[in-house]
Design an enzyme around this catalytic site. Structure first.
Site, mmCIF file in Angstrom:
data_model
loop_
_atom_site.group_PDB
_atom_site.id
_atom_site.type_symbol
_atom_site.label_atom_id
_atom_site.label_comp_id
_atom_site.label_asym_id
_atom_site.label_seq_id
_atom_site.Cartn_x
_atom_site.Cartn_y
_atom_site.Cartn_z
ATOM 1 N N GLU A 278 0.830 -1.205 0.000
ATOM 2 C CA GLU A 278 0.000 0.000 0.000
ATOM 3 C C GLU A 278 0.866 1.257 0.000
ATOM 4 O O GLU A 278 0.549 2.254 -0.639
ATOM 5 C CB GLU A 278 -0.929 -0.023 1.229
ATOM 6 N N GLU A 281 2.061 1.734 -3.365
ATOM 7 C CA GLU A 281 0.940 2.174 -4.215
ATOM 8 C C GLU A 281 0.724 3.677 -4.044
ATOM 9 O O GLU A 281 0.528 4.403 -5.020
ATOM 10 C CB GLU A 281 -0.348 1.414 -3.853
ATOM 11 N N CYS A 321 -8.378 -2.179 4.051
ATOM 12 C CA CYS A 321 -8.265 -3.387 4.898
ATOM 13 C C CYS A 321 -9.591 -3.807 5.511
ATOM 14 O O CYS A 321 -9.713 -4.904 6.021
ATOM 15 C CB CYS A 321 -7.311 -3.162 6.062
ATOM 16 N N SER A 341 -7.420 1.913 -2.238
ATOM 17 C CA SER A 341 -6.219 1.151 -2.540
ATOM 18 C C SER A 341 -6.641 -0.195 -3.133
ATOM 19 O O SER A 341 -7.665 -0.752 -2.744
ATOM 20 C CB SER A 341 -5.424 0.915 -1.256
ATOM 21 N N LYS A 380 -15.461 -9.903 7.564
ATOM 22 C CA LYS A 380 -14.473 -10.799 6.937
ATOM 23 C C LYS A 380 -15.141 -12.107 6.486
ATOM 24 O O LYS A 380 -14.676 -12.751 5.561
ATOM 25 C CB LYS A 380 -13.337 -11.117 7.907
ATOM 26 N N GLU A 383 -16.349 -11.142 3.260
ATOM 27 C CA GLU A 383 -15.247 -10.860 2.331
ATOM 28 C C GLU A 383 -14.735 -12.138 1.654
ATOM 29 O O GLU A 383 -14.466 -12.137 0.444
ATOM 30 C CB GLU A 383 -14.097 -10.177 3.097
ATOM 31 N N GLU A 388 -13.735 -12.345 -6.165
ATOM 32 C CA GLU A 388 -12.348 -11.934 -6.461
ATOM 33 C C GLU A 388 -11.345 -12.601 -5.532
ATOM 34 O O GLU A 388 -10.149 -12.575 -5.792
ATOM 35 C CB GLU A 388 -12.152 -10.419 -6.300
ATOM 36 N N CYS A 537 -10.564 -2.038 14.622
ATOM 37 C CA CYS A 537 -10.826 -3.483 14.786
ATOM 38 C C CYS A 537 -10.911 -3.905 16.248
ATOM 39 O O CYS A 537 -11.515 -4.934 16.551
ATOM 40 C CB CYS A 537 -9.739 -4.283 14.092
#
Lengths: 607, 165
Positions: A278, A281, A321, A341, A380, A383, A388, A537
């Site tokens: 990241e 990036e 994230c 990102s 998650k 996710e 993907e 988190c």
């Protein structure tokens, strides 16, 4: 300040306080059910009623302001009887399957019955609701158990600004739902799970993955790998009676090994990796911008270790994230997805590496590898079901457990958690730096990224005491800071003197504010960190209950303690990450990294 | 004169309806506090509030669907079912009630095989209940398309309904 009387006791009250708050400060316990400090105070359940001299009826103490000279009685026979009747009425529309209900041990409704000493249930009748909604990959909604307290509605609408849940219909027909015939799986739900944190009963909970994980552990054909997110170690002790803020990193690794996992890896390892991907990036986006306006030549850029194909110069770049945040952005801010990102979240990166790099190293068929992620998060779970998140048709991660589910499994396995020795994670994906630890708390990803980006550009350490970017530490909803790139290395000369403004937010309502600035073309930032849950988190939707600001602060301090205790505190100095790049990935944003560690996003409907 | 087929007319009508609704939302400054008024107008335009219309309002006003749907389902005035060609309103005000309004309602429910607030599958009739339509001297009264039928006999409803196709 003024005085009032509660139960014949003279007490002082502050302007603006409710009767409940005054009582609490003076150690008088008024029972509550729907009340949630600072979040949900609407007097819906009326369990907190008290007698107020001069008032015609009993008053809900959580919403009635204290006034000077007020005379209040909190536990008269009349009050106690009213509370019992209210409780019995709620009980008449609630299943009494407590012996096999997962919330039995911490069900606030059951606990209240005990406090009120309700020993009969006189009212039996029709049940109003019977829907069990399992359509979401993350959250199960059992409307049978819902007591209509509306805490979830407050959190979803006011704190998160999502509005996936609201009260529908009226009277006996009332239910909390996404509206119409919609189920949660097709609603605008971000899957953040904050509703599961505040639900007093078992009406909102994570979708179970424990059975799947037990099955995998029992399968002799499978190599079962586990990884743990940064925030889990700061909260897993709580279900075993340890105080909030206890760090249980070593015990957690020991417990997982005793449960039978073949390798115990740390998501923190790939948090360090995320910082490299990241960070580069972000530098790539800055370089692409400089190239576009002629501040740098292609030749000069070629001397830098930047991603092969420069990303589009879209700024501010926003962290990716937090899968709840990603889904929210896809629903509500789809025109701005190019600000996100392209990095997968750290646990997806670890999953992808387990089934490629690790599988090759160990000579294991990736189809026989089963990756379990222990996350503080419900999103998650959603996710890992995204199309993907596969490599060559194989899922990167096979199952996601919340912190709560792991605690439940440890108990089920008969492991005496508090007496476990401290053990280490397994190589090659177990070593992490302090920068990775702070991924678990709001401001942490930003700080970790800056520790690396600043040093790559200037060759010097980030100029903040103890490497902490103090303005972005803490629980405020939106935090901002700025710093200047000065005396940069010659190859980064195009960044000399550039002031970088950054913003950090946690909770989706804060994200909406920063995104509205982008939409209006008025965002002054180059880099924004968003974590979907308030506080980050550490208080994710999968963490142990209860969560309040006091608990958040203690977990936050634990996370920073973990960081400061590490010998290495910058991701780019993690020796195992450097090995991973030289052995397998090449360079940050390079071809292999791009295929395995980066992703793309999907436009979704805002209704 | 050119011939239009019905479906084309329907499409144009629907476009017009949404344009009108858009104008209503703008007249109300897109303010969430005006949601109920906007829903009232929307129901006047479309005759009912199907999910598609609710979603349109959500998108225009940037409100969650669960919130708009919550308001629509809370108030009995709002309906998500299309209205029939004829609206039957049974008066259950005090005078009509004591003179057998409830029996009239029950008989109508049986005859039409629908509940209050519903529409027959052939969209011929919608059934509603009113609390006093101001025709107490004619009790029990039933209004069909706002025309009052006096002293309705629950055994002779078929004759009354046969006037409406």
């Amino acid at each position: 300040m003024f005085t009032m009387t509660i139960n014949q006791q003279q007490v002082t009250a502050r302007e603006g306080e409710t009767i409940l708050e005054v009582a609490k400060r003076n150690h008088i316990q008024i029972p509550t059910l729907c009340h949630l400090e600072g979040i949900h105070q609407i007097g819906a359940c009326r369990i907190c009623v008290v007698e107020v001299e001069g008032a015609k009826s009993l008053m809900a103490s959580c919403v009635t302001p204290a006034t000077s000279g007020m005379v209040v009685r909190t536990h008269t026979p009349k009050v106690r009887k009213a509370r019992k009747v209210l409780y019995e009425l709620m009980l008449s529309d609630h299943p009494t399957d407590c012996l096999h209900c997962a919330r039995s041990h911490d069900c606030e409704f059951r606990q209240l019955g005990e406090v009120l000493q309700v020993d009969v249930s006189r009212f039996a009748g029709q049940r109003s609701k019977n829907l069990v909604d399992t359509s979401s990959a993350a959250i199960v909604r059992d409307n049978n158990k819902c007591i209509l307290c509306r805490r979830c509605v407050s959190v979803c609408n006011e704190i998160q600004g999502v509005g996936a849940l609201n009260a529908q219909n009226r009277g006996f027909g009332t239910s909390i739902s996404p509206g119409g015939d919609l189920l949660l799986g097709s609603a605008v739900c971000a899957a953040c799970g904050q509703c599961t944190l505040v639900c007093p009963v078992n009406a909102l909970k994570e979708k179970d993955a424990t059975k799947m994980v037990w099955d995998a552990l029992a399968d002799p054909e499978l190599t079962v790998v586990v990884q743990t997110a940064p925030a889990v170690r700061a909260a897993l002790g709580e279900p075993f009676g340890m105080p909030p803020g206890s760090l249980v990193t070593g015990k957690m690794a020991a417990a997982l090994r005793r449960m039978g996992f073949d390798a115990v890896f740390d998501t923190n390892f790939t948090a360090d990796l995320t910082i490299l991907e990241e960070g580069y990036e972000l530098l790539g986006r800055l370089a692409a911008g400089a190239l576009a306006n002629g501040a740098v030549t292609r030749e000069q850029l070629d001397t830098l270790n930047l991603p092969g194909h420069l990303p589009q110069p879209v700024l501010p770049m926003i962290t990716s994230c937090s899968p709840g945040w990603i889904k929210y952005a896809e629903h509500f801010y789809s025109p701005y997805l190019d600000h996100l990102s392209s990095c997968k979240s750290p646990h997806m990166m670890l999953g992808a590496l387990t089934k490629t790099w690790y599988a090759q190293k160990q000579g294991i068929d990736p189809k026989r590898l089963f990756v379990v992620s222990v996350m503080p998060c419900t999103a998650k779970k959603y996710e890992v079901t995204r199309p993907e998140m596969t490599t060559d048709g194989i899922a990167n991660v096979d199952a996601v457990l919340t912190t709560r589910e792991l605690a439940q499994m440890i108990r089920e396995a008969g492991i005496d958690f508090t007496h476990l020795p401290d053990e280490l994670f397994d190589s090659p994906m177990g070593l992490s730096t302090g920068a990775a630890d702070i991924f678990g708390v709001t401001g942490g990803v930003m700080e970790a990224a800056l520790r690396t980006v600043y040093e790559v550009v200037t060759g010097r350490e980030l100029p903040f005491e103890q490497l902490h970017v103090q303005p972005i530490v803490g629980l405020e909803r939106i935090k901002t800071a700025s710093f200047q790139f000065a005396d940069v290395k010659p190859e980064w000369s195009f960044l000399e003197g550039v002031t970088a403004r950054i913003a950090v937010t946690s909770g989706l309502a804060g994200a909406a504010h920063l995104l509205d600035e982008i939409a209006a073309g008025q965002s002054p930032y180059v880099f924004i960190e968003v974590m979907g849950c308030p506080g980050g988190c550490i208080s994710g939707g999968g963490q142990p209950r209860p969560v309040n600001d006091d608990v958040r602060r203690k977990r936050l301090e634990a996370i920073y303690r973990e960081d400061e205790g590490k010998p290495i505190r910058k991701s780019h100095e993690n020796p195992d990450i450097l090995t991973l790049y030289s052995e397998f990935l090449g360079s940050p944003g390079g071809h292999v990294a791009h295929n395995l560690l980066h992703t793309h996003y999907t436009v979704r409907s805002r209704t | 004169m050119a011939q239009h087929c019905d479906c084309q007319t329907a499409v144009i009508d629907e476009q017009k309806a949404y344009q009108t609704l858009m104008q209503v939302i703008e007249d109300y400054d897109r303010k969430p506090s005006n949601l109920i008024q906007i829903l009232h107008m929307a129901q006047a335009i479309f005759g009912y509030l199907p999910e598609k219309v609710q979603r349109f309002i959500c998108e225009q006003m940037e409100l969650p669907f669960s919130e708009v749907s919550g308001v629509v389902s809370f108030y009995s005035y709002f309906t998500t079912q299309p209205k029939g060609r004829h609206t039957i309103q049974v008066c259950l005000g005090t005078a009509c009630y004591v003179r057998g309004g409830k029996k009239v309602l029950d008989a109508l429910k049986g005859l039409l095989e629908i509940d209050v607030g519903e529409t027959t599958p052939d969209r011929r009739f919608s059934l509603e209940v009113k609390r006093c339509i101001g025709a107490c001297g004619l009790a029990p009264a039933v209004a069909i398309n706002n025309v009052v039928h006096k002293r309705v006999n629950p055994n002779k409803l078929q004759d009354m309904l046969s006037q409406y196709e």
